[in-house]
Design an enzyme around this catalytic site. Structure first.
Site, mmCIF file in Angstrom:
data_model
loop_
_atom_site.group_PDB
_atom_site.id
_atom_site.type_symbol
_atom_site.label_atom_id
_atom_site.label_comp_id
_atom_site.label_asym_id
_atom_site.label_seq_id
_atom_site.Cartn_x
_atom_site.Cartn_y
_atom_site.Cartn_z
ATOM 1 N N ARG A 177 -7.364 -0.295 -6.716
ATOM 2 C CA ARG A 177 -7.779 0.866 -5.914
ATOM 3 C C ARG A 177 -7.989 2.118 -6.363
ATOM 4 N NH1 ARG A 177 -4.300 1.001 -0.298
ATOM 5 N NH2 ARG A 177 -6.186 2.061 0.186
ATOM 6 N N ASP A 206 -1.750 10.791 -1.797
ATOM 7 C CA ASP A 206 -2.356 9.823 -2.754
ATOM 8 C C ASP A 206 -2.776 10.467 -3.968
ATOM 9 O OD1 ASP A 206 -2.834 8.405 -0.167
ATOM 10 O OD2 ASP A 206 -3.043 6.714 -1.640
ATOM 11 N N ARG A 232 0.970 -1.180 -0.001
ATOM 12 C CA ARG A 232 -0.112 0.048 -0.009
ATOM 13 C C ARG A 232 0.894 1.262 0.022
ATOM 14 N NH1 ARG A 232 2.301 1.881 3.521
ATOM 15 N NH2 ARG A 232 1.095 3.370 3.686
ATOM 16 N N LYS A 283 -4.483 9.679 3.188
ATOM 17 C CA LYS A 283 -5.019 9.085 4.510
ATOM 18 C C LYS A 283 -6.141 9.590 5.253
ATOM 19 C CE LYS A 283 -4.929 5.571 4.695
ATOM 20 N NZ LYS A 283 -6.054 4.858 4.246
ATOM 21 N N GLN A 292 -1.568 2.045 9.997
ATOM 22 C CA GLN A 292 -0.104 2.146 9.271
ATOM 23 C C GLN A 292 0.629 2.986 10.249
ATOM 24 O OE1 GLN A 292 -3.257 2.833 7.907
ATOM 25 N NE2 GLN A 292 -3.482 2.231 5.755
HETATM 26 O O1 MRU Z 1 -4.475 3.018 2.411
HETATM 27 P P1 MRU Z 1 -2.995 3.337 2.222
HETATM 28 O O2 MRU Z 1 -1.981 2.814 3.204
HETATM 29 O O3 MRU Z 1 -2.647 2.973 0.923
HETATM 30 O O4 MRU Z 1 -2.804 4.869 2.375
HETATM 31 C C1 MRU Z 1 -1.545 5.303 1.947
HETATM 32 C C2 MRU Z 1 -1.430 6.874 2.327
HETATM 33 O O5 MRU Z 1 -2.411 7.707 2.512
HETATM 34 C C3 MRU Z 1 -0.239 7.635 2.210
HETATM 35 O O6 MRU Z 1 0.072 8.730 2.833
HETATM 36 C C4 MRU Z 1 0.014 7.960 0.713
HETATM 37 O O7 MRU Z 1 -0.105 7.033 -0.160
HETATM 38 C C5 MRU Z 1 1.459 8.450 0.621
HETATM 39 S S1 MRU Z 1 2.515 6.935 0.511
HETATM 40 C C6 MRU Z 1 4.106 7.741 0.280
#
Ligand code: MRU
Length: 362
Positions: free
Chosen positions: A93, A239, A52, A250, A198
């Site tokens: 996703r 993201d 992820r 997130k 996370q």
């Molecule tokens: O649901 P996830 O764990 O994939 O979400 C990840 C995040 O929100 C991170 O902050 C984002 O992808 C940046 S990763 C360098």
């Protein structure tokens, strides 16, 4: 001094035409690499959060296309088979634009290949180059971000944006690594980041692993921490960044930005230029993934809620650009981001992503 002393984790590996993913669902208890041999398995690994983090998802999907080419090598309809696998990867996703960015690049390689063998060679080269470029870019990004941080205080981060979420080194955690290696921060506060944890499972593991002091907090403790004056910057990843700087990250990031502004703490978004979706003008058009209620209602397979309760589980929220003090990429820093300032990073004549299909699966 080794400027990369605190950088030892590599979650995505590709050897002998086999993809190996560090299974992030099992951290911090177990460090297990999962072998993958075909694109549908890669798509499922992305959906299930084996891997992820936006850049890591993109790189993993790129290797998924390599596996698709290898699987289709002897088939007469190899182009159709690879196209179907790319469609499966696209649907894994919806929010991290790096997925679509990477798949567009791989599709272009496939389109230009004369035959299946050429497609395998060219996609393998491209995916490996993408992985290496991500790590190199994160080191540049880290240095740019660290330079913004006045020495003497700690920083607060959210989710996991480190080596585990990228090819290596990290984005927001890359800034934090660089700031630590240069003596610019006293330590790191990390939100535990419900529901997937996370922060406590991944960021804490990564920072402890690489020798950077980390203090965990429940998201509910963030306002008190920011009020205390212990933190100079909140540093987060992204993201998808819309053309005007609105940033999907997130769930919980938006709340942190509001709290930071209320307490005079600065707010930094760190991400590669590939995370900027110039085809999406503002954050309200970013597709936000909604995940299973069970992720909120249970923890490690155990129920943590009253039976019969429902759950609201958006995986991301959108922080308006007006709450962001700086967006940092491998190309430098844009302060007080808006459409005009970010346009400096717009690729020549392009949009960064071919967005056809991005929202289709969302
Ligand atoms: O649901 P996830 O764990 O994939 O979400 C990840 C995040 O929100 C991170 O902050 C984002 O992808 C940046 S990763 C360098």
């Amino acid at each position: 001094m080794n400027p990369f002393a605190s950088d030892t984790i590599r979650p995505v590996r590709f050897t002998d035409d086999r993809l190996w993913l560090l299974d992030q669902r099992r951290l911090p208890d177990e460090e297990t690499f999962l072998p993958l041999d075909d694109a549908p398995a890669v798509a499922e690994a992305i959906r299930a959060m084996v891997v992820r983090g936006a850049p890591a998802i993109g790189i993993t999907a790129a290797f998924g296309v390599v596996l698709a080419c290898r699987q289709a090598l002897e088939a007469g309809d190899w182009r159709e088979r690879v196209a179907a696998d790319i469609a499966t990867l696209r649907a894994s996703r919806p929010t991290a634009v790096n997925l679509f960015w990477a798949l567009d690049r791989m599709q272009a390689r496939v389109d230009a290949a004369a035959d299946a063998h050429a497609a395998l060679e060219t996609t393998r080269d491209a995916a490996r180059a993408m992985l290496e470029a991500d790590i190199a870019g994160n080191r540049d990004l880290g240095a740019h971000g660290a330079a913004l941080i006045e020495p003497g205080r700690a920083v607060l981060t959210h989710c996991n944006t480190g080596s585990l979420a990228t090819g290596g080194y990290g984005t927001a955690l890359g800034v934090i690594r660089a700031a630590w290696d240069r003596g610019r921060i006293t330590g790191v506060y990390a939100d535990e980041t419900r529901p997937w944890l996370q922060g406590s499972r991944l960021t804490a593991w990564e920072l402890v692993h690489d020798g950077i002091p980390v203090t965990l907090l429940c998201e509910g403790a963030a306002a008190r921490l920011l009020q205390s004056g212990a933190v100079s910057w909140v540093v987060v990843g992204a993201d998808r960044i819309a053309a005007n700087g609105d940033t999907a990250n997130k769930i919980g990031t938006y709340g942190l930005a509001l709290m930071a502004r209320a307490h005079g703490v600065r707010f930094m978004v760190a991400a590669p230029v590939a995370t900027i979706d110039f085809a999406t003008p503002a954050g309200d058009a970013i597709p936000i993934e909604e995940r299973d209620a069970a992720e909120v209602l249970t923890l490690g397979g155990q129920a943590v809620a009253a039976a019969g309760a429902g759950a609201y589980n958006p995986a991301f929220d959108v922080t308006p650009a007006g709450l962001i003090d700086a967006i940092v990429t491998e190309r430098g820093v844009v302060e007080n981001p808006d459409t005009e300032r970010l346009a400096a990073w717009r690729p020549e004549g392009g949009t960064n992503t071919g967005t056809a299909g991005i929202r289709a699966g969302s």
